[in-house]
Design a protein around this motif. Structure first.
Motif, PDB file in Angstrom:
ATOM      1  N   ASN A   1     -14.754  67.651 247.885  1.00  0.00           N
ATOM      2  CA  ASN A   1     -14.379  68.585 248.783  1.00  0.00           C
ATOM      3  C   ASN A   1     -14.061  68.071 250.519  1.00  0.00           C
ATOM      4  O   ASN A   1     -14.930  67.048 250.351  1.00  0.00           O
ATOM      5  N   TYR A   2     -13.109  68.437 250.810  1.00  0.00           N
ATOM      6  CA  TYR A   2     -12.782  67.830 252.120  1.00  0.00           C
ATOM      7  C   TYR A   2     -12.329  68.527 253.196  1.00  0.00           C
ATOM      8  O   TYR A   2     -12.017  69.441 252.833  1.00  0.00           O
ATOM      9  N   ARG A   3     -12.511  67.824 254.196  1.00  0.00           N
ATOM     10  CA  ARG A   3     -12.031  68.539 255.136  1.00  0.00           C
ATOM     11  C   ARG A   3     -12.060  68.797 256.878  1.00  0.00           C
ATOM     12  O   ARG A   3     -12.056  67.219 256.620  1.00  0.00           O
ATOM     13  N   ASN A   4     -11.327  68.829 256.644  1.00  0.00           N
ATOM     14  CA  ASN A   4     -10.520  67.763 258.318  1.00  0.00           C
ATOM     15  C   ASN A   4     -11.026  68.803 259.718  1.00  0.00           C
ATOM     16  O   ASN A   4     -11.008  69.604 259.557  1.00  0.00           O
ATOM     17  N   ALA A   5     -12.630  68.105 259.936  1.00  0.00           N
ATOM     18  CA  ALA A   5     -12.597  69.007 260.932  1.00  0.00           C
ATOM     19  C   ALA A   5     -12.289  68.675 262.472  1.00  0.00           C
ATOM     20  O   ALA A   5     -13.040  69.243 263.661  1.00  0.00           O
ATOM     21  N   GLY A   6     -11.649  67.508 262.192  1.00  0.00           N
ATOM     22  CA  GLY A   6     -11.092  67.806 264.140  1.00  0.00           C
ATOM     23  C   GLY A   6      -9.879  68.223 264.444  1.00  0.00           C
ATOM     24  O   GLY A   6      -9.947  69.301 263.797  1.00  0.00           O
ATOM     25  N   ALA A   7      -9.471  67.980 265.812  1.00  0.00           N
ATOM     26  CA  ALA A   7      -8.448  69.170 266.859  1.00  0.00           C
ATOM     27  C   ALA A   7      -7.137  68.257 265.862  1.00  0.00           C
ATOM     28  O   ALA A   7      -6.617  69.167 266.078  1.00  0.00           O
ATOM     29  N   GLN A   8      -7.121  66.873 265.888  1.00  0.00           N
ATOM     30  CA  GLN A   8      -5.926  66.047 265.008  1.00  0.00           C
ATOM     31  C   GLN A   8      -5.135  66.295 263.624  1.00  0.00           C
ATOM     32  O   GLN A   8      -6.554  66.499 263.523  1.00  0.00           O
ATOM     33  N   PRO A   9      -3.987  66.640 262.901  1.00  0.00           N
ATOM     34  CA  PRO A   9      -3.890  66.668 261.792  1.00  0.00           C
ATOM     35  C   PRO A   9      -4.341  64.876 261.825  1.00  0.00           C
ATOM     36  O   PRO A   9      -4.254  64.051 262.130  1.00  0.00           O
ATOM     37  N   ALA A  10      -5.138  64.978 260.199  1.00  0.00           N
ATOM     38  CA  ALA A  10      -5.023  63.592 259.496  1.00  0.00           C
ATOM     39  C   ALA A  10      -3.949  63.720 258.701  1.00  0.00           C
ATOM     40  O   ALA A  10      -3.894  63.902 257.053  1.00  0.00           O
ATOM     41  N   ASP A  11      -3.322  62.333 258.614  1.00  0.00           N
ATOM     42  CA  ASP A  11      -2.294  62.194 258.397  1.00  0.00           C
ATOM     43  C   ASP A  11      -2.389  60.816 257.431  1.00  0.00           C
ATOM     44  O   ASP A  11      -3.879  59.974 257.468  1.00  0.00           O
ATOM     45  N   LYS A  12      -1.939  60.386 256.298  1.00  0.00           N
ATOM     46  CA  LYS A  12      -1.839  59.313 255.414  1.00  0.00           C
ATOM     47  C   LYS A  12      -3.290  59.765 254.548  1.00  0.00           C
ATOM     48  O   LYS A  12      -3.893  58.841 254.348  1.00  0.00           O
ATOM     49  N   PHE A  13      -3.392  60.164 254.308  1.00  0.00           N
ATOM     50  CA  PHE A  13      -4.831  60.968 253.948  1.00  0.00           C
ATOM     51  C   PHE A  13      -4.382  60.810 252.314  1.00  0.00           C
ATOM     52  O   PHE A  13      -3.556  60.814 251.690  1.00  0.00           O
ATOM     53  N   VAL A  14      -5.548  59.623 252.387  1.00  0.00           N
ATOM     54  CA  VAL A  14      -6.063  59.068 250.974  1.00  0.00           C
ATOM     55  C   VAL A  14      -7.187  59.532 250.076  1.00  0.00           C
ATOM     56  O   VAL A  14      -7.777  59.008 250.701  1.00  0.00           O
ATOM     57  N   ILE A  15      -7.758  60.199 249.348  1.00  0.00           N
ATOM     58  CA  ILE A  15      -9.285  60.274 248.533  1.00  0.00           C
ATOM     59  C   ILE A  15      -8.763  59.411 247.396  1.00  0.00           C
ATOM     60  O   ILE A  15      -8.259  59.339 246.898  1.00  0.00           O
ATOM     61  N   THR A  16      -9.816  58.321 247.377  1.00  0.00           N
ATOM     62  CA  THR A  16     -10.199  57.477 246.624  1.00  0.00           C
ATOM     63  C   THR A  16     -11.750  57.333 245.239  1.00  0.00           C
ATOM     64  O   THR A  16     -12.322  57.403 246.825  1.00  0.00           O
ATOM     65  N   ASN A  17     -11.306  58.091 244.378  1.00  0.00           N
ATOM     66  CA  ASN A  17     -13.071  57.890 243.804  1.00  0.00           C
ATOM     67  C   ASN A  17     -12.788  56.826 242.531  1.00  0.00           C
ATOM     68  O   ASN A  17     -12.417  56.383 241.507  1.00  0.00           O
ATOM     69  N   PRO A  18     -14.041  55.027 242.371  1.00  0.00           N
ATOM     70  CA  PRO A  18     -14.135  54.334 241.684  1.00  0.00           C
ATOM     71  C   PRO A  18     -14.252  55.359 240.753  1.00  0.00           C
ATOM     72  O   PRO A  18     -15.506  55.927 240.677  1.00  0.00           O
ATOM     73  N   MET A  19     -14.376  54.797 239.028  1.00  0.00           N
ATOM     74  CA  MET A  19     -14.628  55.926 238.184  1.00  0.00           C
ATOM     75  C   MET A  19     -16.133  55.007 237.791  1.00  0.00           C
ATOM     76  O   MET A  19     -16.060  53.208 237.751  1.00  0.00           O
ATOM     77  N   PRO A  20     -17.736  55.717 237.915  1.00  0.00           N
ATOM     78  CA  PRO A  20     -18.815  54.745 237.351  1.00  0.00           C
ATOM     79  C   PRO A  20     -18.430  54.270 236.062  1.00  0.00           C
ATOM     80  O   PRO A  20     -17.142  55.040 234.988  1.00  0.00           O
ATOM     81  N   SER A  21     -18.667  53.159 236.059  1.00  0.00           N
ATOM     82  CA  SER A  21     -18.116  52.403 234.796  1.00  0.00           C
ATOM     83  C   SER A  21     -19.143  53.172 233.966  1.00  0.00           C
ATOM     84  O   SER A  21     -18.152  52.595 232.467  1.00  0.00           O
ATOM     85  N   ALA A  22     -20.225  53.703 233.948  1.00  0.00           N
ATOM     86  CA  ALA A  22     -20.470  54.733 232.038  1.00  0.00           C
ATOM     87  C   ALA A  22     -20.208  55.999 232.321  1.00  0.00           C
ATOM     88  O   ALA A  22     -20.262  56.858 231.344  1.00  0.00           O
ATOM     89  N   VAL A  23     -18.787  56.024 233.205  1.00  0.00           N
ATOM     90  CA  VAL A  23     -17.838  57.237 232.385  1.00  0.00           C
ATOM     91  C   VAL A  23     -16.731  57.242 232.482  1.00  0.00           C
ATOM     92  O   VAL A  23     -15.509  56.175 232.926  1.00  0.00           O
TER      93      VAL A  23
END
Lengths: 333, 154
Positions: free
Chosen positions: B63-85
């Motif tokens: 879940n992401y949320r931009n709680a700031g007053a400015q737009p968040a540009d170039k928004f990138v979410i990265t999740n490394p896979m746990p090695s056991a998954v």
């Protein structure tokens, strides 16, 4: 410098919907898995986000979720004999080979047992021992370990296998082509049960031990098939008198023919034909033949001999479906 | 059904502790438990697990949320896979994936993996090392969103 391709996701203010996810979950079959992640290890997940809100690129990390991996109890047993193992009536140290594999994810001890009266066969082999191979794959009672339930249960690491030898005696009463099935059962010592059964705190690494899809036990069948043979002897005599007739008078020659017929899928070993020279007759020197070929009277390299009272032809091992014909002559005194 | 499940998840999700940071990212992992009721019907429940076993199907929810007053540009979410998954797909918004530790990104079908003999084979879900969502448009101030991917405990 890695260039992150932009795309693949458009920003949406989405009301969360799990419907697609659920459909997907229902459509996917439960997957078989090998031993997998070792029991007691931790799965740790953290995501990060980078963005630019006007003050340059910032990166933040999410919270970290840690999951402990519990121990799955799973084991498989597989026969290593793709076809029936040939045996003979009364045969001892008859060998069946199995592989027991720990398909769980923790080190585990497994109890072994055999079932000889499975049904669906013709006889029950008499189990004389279960041996744990020393690793060379070859049965040797001197170097392999005789298994005693509860005292030397094999302890296997995840994905590790043990080769198990089941040694049996074949009853002497079995007939040709009879089959005898033996089942080898391996069961986790912690316990067995329906998948999902939990043994609290007994898993490797301090967690629970959970019965996996195999029920924490496994079994497979191996079978013996009796290869037996029977021998039938038929003896006949032809008399030739000195006058061209066939009267059994003194001086007449008797030609004896002994036919040994071996029947069955097996073979007979050490088959020898002996026949005493009848009273009031004399053996005709050098008259033994086997399959029409002459044999010497001396006890030597060839199969025949005469020792003064009887003839003998040593046929050795003869397979089922074959015949051997021996002849010799005597003269009426 | 959908509503009930959503409520279930809402109940299970811990209180979201979005930091004072202007953009917050919250990570939850659920496990799918398939149960069969008396009528033989399968039901899938999402539970927040403390422990899992190999073969368990996990749902990762970010879940992401931009709680700031400015737009968040170039928004990138990265999740490394746990090695056991092992990666097992995603939700409505498929992520880009990497099969080489985050060097190259693309759709799984477009990626390849080098073999010992020098040739390359098509990438499999088990090869995925990272998942990533790269947004084309800025995240408006106050906007929230939810990203989902799935995995199986190896």
């Amino acid at each position: 410098m890695m260039k992150a391709p932009v795309g693949g996701a458009k920003h949406q203010l989405l009301r969360p919907s799990y419907s697609a996810l659920l459909l997907c979950a229902l459509a996917l079959p439960m997957q078989a898995h090998a031993a997998g992640t070792v029991a007691g290890s931790t799965i740790s997940n953290t995501a990060s986000a980078s963005f630019d809100n006007g003050a340059g690129t910032q990166t933040i990390d999410s919270n970290t979720v840690n999951l402990r991996v519990d121990e799955l109890l799973d084991v498989t047993v597989a026969s290593n004999n793709p076809s029936d193992v040939a045996t003979t009536p009364g045969g001892t140290n008859q060998l069946l080979t199995f592989t027991v594999t720990n398909t769980g994810n923790g080190q585990e001890a497994f109890g072994l047992s055999t079932i000889a009266n499975v049904g669906g066969d013709n006889y029950d082999p008499t189990i004389t021992g279960i041996y744990i191979d020393n690793g060379d794959g070859i049965f040797d009672p001197a170097t392999d370990t005789l298994y005693t339930a509860g005292s030397n249960d094999p302890v296997l690491n995840p994905d590790q296998s043990a080769r198990i030898f089941v040694v049996a005696t074949t009853p002497g009463t079995v007939a040709d082509n009879d089959r005898g099935i033996v089942t080898l059962v391996a069961a986790a010592k912690i316990g067995t049960g329906a998948p999902g059964t939990t043994f609290a705190g007994q898993g490797q690494g301090g967690g629970d031990a959970v019965v996996g899809s195999t029920g924490a036990d496994g079994q497979d069948n191996g079978a013996y098939k009796v290869s037996a043979a029977t021998v039938t002897l038929v003896k006949s005599a032809v008399v030739a008198d000195p006058f061209g007739g066939s009267e059994p008078v003194p001086g007449a020659t008797i030609t004896y023919t002994i036919t040994a017929t071996v029947a069955g899928t097996g073979s007979v070993g050490g088959l020898a034909i002996t026949d005493n020279i009848p009273a009031d007759t004399s053996y005709v020197t050098g008259s033994i033949t086997l399959g029409g070929a002459p044999l010497s009277d001396a006890s030597d390299a060839d199969a025949g001999d005469y020792n003064g009272t009887r003839i003998r032809v040593q046929l050795g091992t003869v397979a089922g479906g074959q015949t051997r014909t021996v002849t010799f002559k005597t003269k009426i005194d | 059904m959908r509503k009930a499940l959503f409520l279930l998840i809402a109940a299970l999700a811990p209180a979201q502790a979005f930091a004072a940071n202007q953009v917050a990212l919250d990570n939850n992992v659920f496990v799918e438990r398939v149960t069969t009721d008396a009528a033989g019907k399968q039901r899938v429940l999402l539970e927040e697990p403390k422990v899992v076993v190999p073969g368990d199907r996990l749902v990762f929810v970010l879940n992401y949320r931009n709680a700031g007053a400015q737009p968040a540009d170039k928004f990138v979410i990265t999740n490394p896979m746990p090695s056991a998954v092992r990666f097992a797909g995603a939700g409505d918004m498929p992520p880009l994936v990497s099969v080489d530790g985050g060097k190259m990104w693309g759709q799984l079908a477009d990626l390849t993996v080098p073999m010992a003999d020098g040739t390359r084979r098509p990438a499999q879900p088990a090869d995925v090392t990272h998942v990533r969502w790269a947004f084309q448009k800025p995240i408006p101030a106050g906007a929230t969103g939810k990203l989902i991917f799935r995995g199986v405990v190896k």
